[in-house]
Structures are given as structure tokens and as C-alpha cells.
Design a protein around this motif. Sequence first.
Motif, mmCIF file in Angstrom:
data_model
loop_
_atom_site.group_PDB
_atom_site.id
_atom_site.type_symbol
_atom_site.label_atom_id
_atom_site.label_comp_id
_atom_site.label_asym_id
_atom_site.label_seq_id
_atom_site.Cartn_x
_atom_site.Cartn_y
_atom_site.Cartn_z
ATOM 1 N N PHE A 203 0.831 -1.207 0.000
ATOM 2 C CA PHE A 203 0.000 0.000 0.000
ATOM 3 C C PHE A 203 0.864 1.254 0.000
ATOM 4 O O PHE A 203 0.601 2.198 -0.752
ATOM 5 N N ILE A 204 1.894 1.282 0.842
ATOM 6 C CA ILE A 204 2.756 2.466 0.928
ATOM 7 C C ILE A 204 3.468 2.706 -0.398
ATOM 8 O O ILE A 204 3.565 3.843 -0.882
ATOM 9 N N ALA A 205 3.967 1.647 -1.020
ATOM 10 C CA ALA A 205 4.678 1.806 -2.295
ATOM 11 C C ALA A 205 3.773 2.418 -3.359
ATOM 12 O O ALA A 205 4.169 3.358 -4.068
ATOM 13 N N GLU A 206 2.552 1.918 -3.467
ATOM 14 C CA GLU A 206 1.633 2.441 -4.482
ATOM 15 C C GLU A 206 1.185 3.860 -4.133
ATOM 16 O O GLU A 206 1.016 4.718 -5.008
ATOM 17 N N THR A 207 1.008 4.116 -2.845
ATOM 18 C CA THR A 207 0.579 5.445 -2.406
ATOM 19 C C THR A 207 1.652 6.495 -2.662
ATOM 20 O O THR A 207 1.347 7.625 -3.085
ATOM 21 N N MET A 208 2.911 6.163 -2.429
ATOM 22 C CA MET A 208 3.976 7.124 -2.677
ATOM 23 C C MET A 208 4.039 7.497 -4.151
ATOM 24 O O MET A 208 4.261 8.664 -4.505
ATOM 25 N N THR A 209 3.828 6.543 -5.020
ATOM 26 C CA THR A 209 3.783 6.837 -6.455
ATOM 27 C C THR A 209 2.648 7.796 -6.764
ATOM 28 O O THR A 209 2.802 8.749 -7.535
ATOM 29 N N GLY A 210 1.498 7.554 -6.135
ATOM 30 C CA GLY A 210 0.358 8.429 -6.352
ATOM 31 C C GLY A 210 0.583 9.832 -5.833
ATOM 32 O O GLY A 210 0.226 10.817 -6.489
ATOM 33 N N LEU A 211 1.175 9.965 -4.652
ATOM 34 C CA LEU A 211 1.444 11.282 -4.093
ATOM 35 C C LEU A 211 2.372 12.082 -5.005
ATOM 36 O O LEU A 211 2.195 13.281 -5.196
ATOM 37 N N ALA A 212 3.362 11.422 -5.557
ATOM 38 C CA ALA A 212 4.316 12.101 -6.439
ATOM 39 C C ALA A 212 3.670 12.566 -7.739
ATOM 40 O O ALA A 212 4.173 13.474 -8.398
ATOM 41 N N SER A 213 2.536 11.975 -8.100
ATOM 42 C CA SER A 213 1.894 12.308 -9.371
ATOM 43 C C SER A 213 1.148 13.637 -9.327
ATOM 44 O O SER A 213 0.685 14.116 -10.359
ATOM 45 N N GLU A 214 0.975 14.204 -8.128
ATOM 46 C CA GLU A 214 0.226 15.437 -7.932
ATOM 47 C C GLU A 214 -1.263 15.255 -8.175
ATOM 48 O O GLU A 214 -2.019 16.238 -8.259
ATOM 49 N N GLU A 215 -1.728 14.013 -8.280
ATOM 50 C CA GLU A 215 -3.161 13.786 -8.419
ATOM 51 C C GLU A 215 -3.885 14.254 -7.159
ATOM 52 O O GLU A 215 -3.385 14.079 -6.054
ATOM 53 N N PRO A 216 -5.078 14.842 -7.292
ATOM 54 C CA PRO A 216 -5.788 15.289 -6.099
ATOM 55 C C PRO A 216 -6.217 14.148 -5.191
ATOM 56 O O PRO A 216 -6.318 14.326 -3.981
ATOM 57 N N GLU A 217 -6.479 12.986 -5.767
ATOM 58 C CA GLU A 217 -6.900 11.835 -4.971
ATOM 59 C C GLU A 217 -6.014 10.641 -5.295
ATOM 60 O O GLU A 217 -5.801 10.309 -6.457
ATOM 61 N N VAL A 218 -5.504 10.010 -4.245
ATOM 62 C CA VAL A 218 -4.588 8.890 -4.403
ATOM 63 C C VAL A 218 -5.270 7.639 -3.874
ATOM 64 O O VAL A 218 -5.615 7.565 -2.692
ATOM 65 N N PHE A 219 -5.507 6.686 -4.752
ATOM 66 C CA PHE A 219 -6.068 5.409 -4.307
ATOM 67 C C PHE A 219 -5.395 4.280 -5.072
ATOM 68 O O PHE A 219 -4.913 4.472 -6.191
ATOM 69 N N VAL A 220 -5.336 3.114 -4.454
ATOM 70 C CA VAL A 220 -4.677 1.984 -5.088
ATOM 71 C C VAL A 220 -5.603 1.378 -6.141
ATOM 72 O O VAL A 220 -6.832 1.476 -6.048
ATOM 73 N N GLU A 221 -5.006 0.778 -7.129
ATOM 74 C CA GLU A 221 -5.774 0.269 -8.258
ATOM 75 C C GLU A 221 -6.821 -0.750 -7.827
ATOM 76 O O GLU A 221 -7.898 -0.858 -8.444
ATOM 77 N N ALA A 222 -6.544 -1.470 -6.751
ATOM 78 C CA ALA A 222 -7.450 -2.534 -6.305
ATOM 79 C C ALA A 222 -8.835 -2.030 -5.934
ATOM 80 O O ALA A 222 -9.804 -2.788 -5.952
ATOM 81 N N ILE A 223 -8.964 -0.742 -5.596
ATOM 82 C CA ILE A 223 -10.281 -0.238 -5.193
ATOM 83 C C ILE A 223 -10.939 0.615 -6.270
ATOM 84 O O ILE A 223 -11.958 1.251 -6.016
ATOM 85 N N ARG A 224 -10.409 0.599 -7.477
ATOM 86 C CA ARG A 224 -10.968 1.464 -8.523
ATOM 87 C C ARG A 224 -12.457 1.196 -8.731
ATOM 88 O O ARG A 224 -13.258 2.133 -8.869
ATOM 89 N N ALA A 225 -12.859 -0.068 -8.753
ATOM 90 C CA ALA A 225 -14.270 -0.382 -8.998
ATOM 91 C C ALA A 225 -15.168 0.188 -7.902
ATOM 92 O O ALA A 225 -16.291 0.640 -8.169
ATOM 93 N N LEU A 226 -14.675 0.176 -6.654
ATOM 94 C CA LEU A 226 -15.460 0.744 -5.565
ATOM 95 C C LEU A 226 -15.435 2.266 -5.606
ATOM 96 O O LEU A 226 -16.425 2.917 -5.258
ATOM 97 N N ARG A 227 -14.304 2.830 -6.015
ATOM 98 C CA ARG A 227 -14.209 4.290 -6.111
ATOM 99 C C ARG A 227 -15.125 4.837 -7.201
ATOM 100 O O ARG A 227 -15.701 5.909 -7.053
ATOM 101 N N ASP A 228 -15.263 4.099 -8.282
ATOM 102 C CA ASP A 228 -16.138 4.530 -9.376
ATOM 103 C C ASP A 228 -17.583 4.239 -8.997
ATOM 104 O O ASP A 228 -18.259 3.402 -9.598
ATOM 105 N N ASN A 229 -18.055 4.940 -7.990
ATOM 106 C CA ASN A 229 -19.397 4.720 -7.465
ATOM 107 C C ASN A 229 -20.430 4.822 -8.600
ATOM 108 O O ASN A 229 -20.436 5.800 -9.336
ATOM 109 N N PRO A 230 -21.289 3.798 -8.740
ATOM 110 C CA PRO A 230 -22.114 3.721 -9.950
ATOM 111 C C PRO A 230 -23.414 4.505 -9.898
ATOM 112 O O PRO A 230 -24.455 4.040 -10.357
#
Length: 252
Positions: A203-230
Motif C-alpha cells: 500500500f505504501i509503495a503504491e501510495t507514494m507513487t500516487g502522491l508524487a503524481s500530484e493527483e488530487p486523490e490517491v487510491f490503489v488500483e485494487a479499489i478502482r471499482a469501488l471508487r467509481d461509485n455507480p
Amino acid sequence: MKLTENTIFITGGTSGIGRALAEQLHAMGNKVIIAGRRQALLDEVAAAHPGIEGIALDISDAADIDRVAAQLIRDYPTLNVLVNNAGIMPFDDPSGRVDDAASRRILDTNLLGPIRLTSALVEHLKAQPRATIIHNTSVLAYVPIATNAVYSASKAALHSYALSQRFMLRDTNVTVQEIAPPWVDTDLIKKSGDPRAMPLDAFIAETMTGLASEEPEVFVEAIRALRDNPGLGEHALVHAFNQSLVESPIPV
């Protein structure tokens, strides 16, 4: 965010995600200050990682937040990153009477704590050449777990607050990022080794990559389906998610 040469304050930094973030950011050459309620745990982290410093803080106490904010501004004038990570996750049952004192503790810690601390530090952060506020919410901000209804609601509220704060800071040098963890194998509830929980190091490894991307929201790929609330399918999604946990509950 820029991942090096920062002065970073992390609440809830003595265990779990907070401690792992502190250790990783410290290893990358940042000045890291952690907060927690228990001085012994702060001392333990500092002893294990020379250079990390600890400040005792009860994030649910408004007066204590004001005290610590003043100390940070005085002792760490280059402070430019705030990580609102501290949180508690008691169980509750909204089908019956919910304990009011427990609910207040959750909201004071998970929602009002970050709001109060950010408010106390935001003018100092604006004065830095570059600054970042990070709110640690949860995938449960989008798909609540029914056995932790108040916790899920607190994280949904913090997500909403982060959206508003990001907009209001749009013309400043302060950026707002949100971390939305999945179920990570930490002691937030009980560290169990359950294979459904994401290992902390991954989790930390993927999160650090996300933080460096300057994206406003950082989430791991495993929860994308849940994040994309339908949208209008939300009710069925939340029902199915919670039914799956009834059939295979989280160990406690």
C-alpha cells in the motif's frame, strides 16, 4: 506533492499507515514530525529512526490542537506538509441505539480533528514557497461498511471537506491531496493477516507513487471499482458489499 526536502507533520504517526508513511518519508530525506497520544510510542519510533521527532497530541481535543499548532509554527518554521492521518474505527450498529459518546469520539477524531488542525496551520502553510495538505480518508467514504456506520460517515464527510478546501485554496501555493486506503493489514481494527487485506508495504509503495503524481486523490488500483461509485446503482453496490462481509466477516 514534492517527495523530498519537506518538513512534514503526520498525525497518528506511531502505528499503521501513519508510521509507515513517516518512515518512508524520513528515509527520502524529509524532516518528519509525528504526533500521537502516547509519549512512549512516540519515543519508540524516534529511537528506531533517529531524526524523526514526536509531539504528544490528542487530536480530539481542540485546545490541544491549538497548543501543538503553536509549537509547530514556533519550532519548525519550514513546516510545509500536513498529513491528517489519525483516526479511530469503533464498531456500531445503526439498526439499534448508537452510543452517543462513541460517535462523538469518532467525529472529534476523524473529522473535526483534521478540520481544526488544518485551520490552525493553514496560514502558516500559505506562507511557505510550496505546501501540501493530505487528508487520509478511506474507500469507505464511497462504499460504507454497515458495521462501522459512523466511521464511514466521518470519512465521507472528510472527503467532502477536502473537495471544498481544494477549491478554496486553488489560487494559493497550497495543494490538497487525499489518500483513500482500501482495507490495509494494520491494527486500525485488528492486524489479522487476512488475505483480503492489502499488505502495508504494498500500500505504501503504491501510495507514494500516487502522491508524487500530484493527483488530487490517491487510491490503489485494487479499489478502482469501488471508487467509481455507480450513481443510481449505489444502493445495490453497498448492499452487495456489506452482504459479502456478512457471509465472510472481518476477523475481530
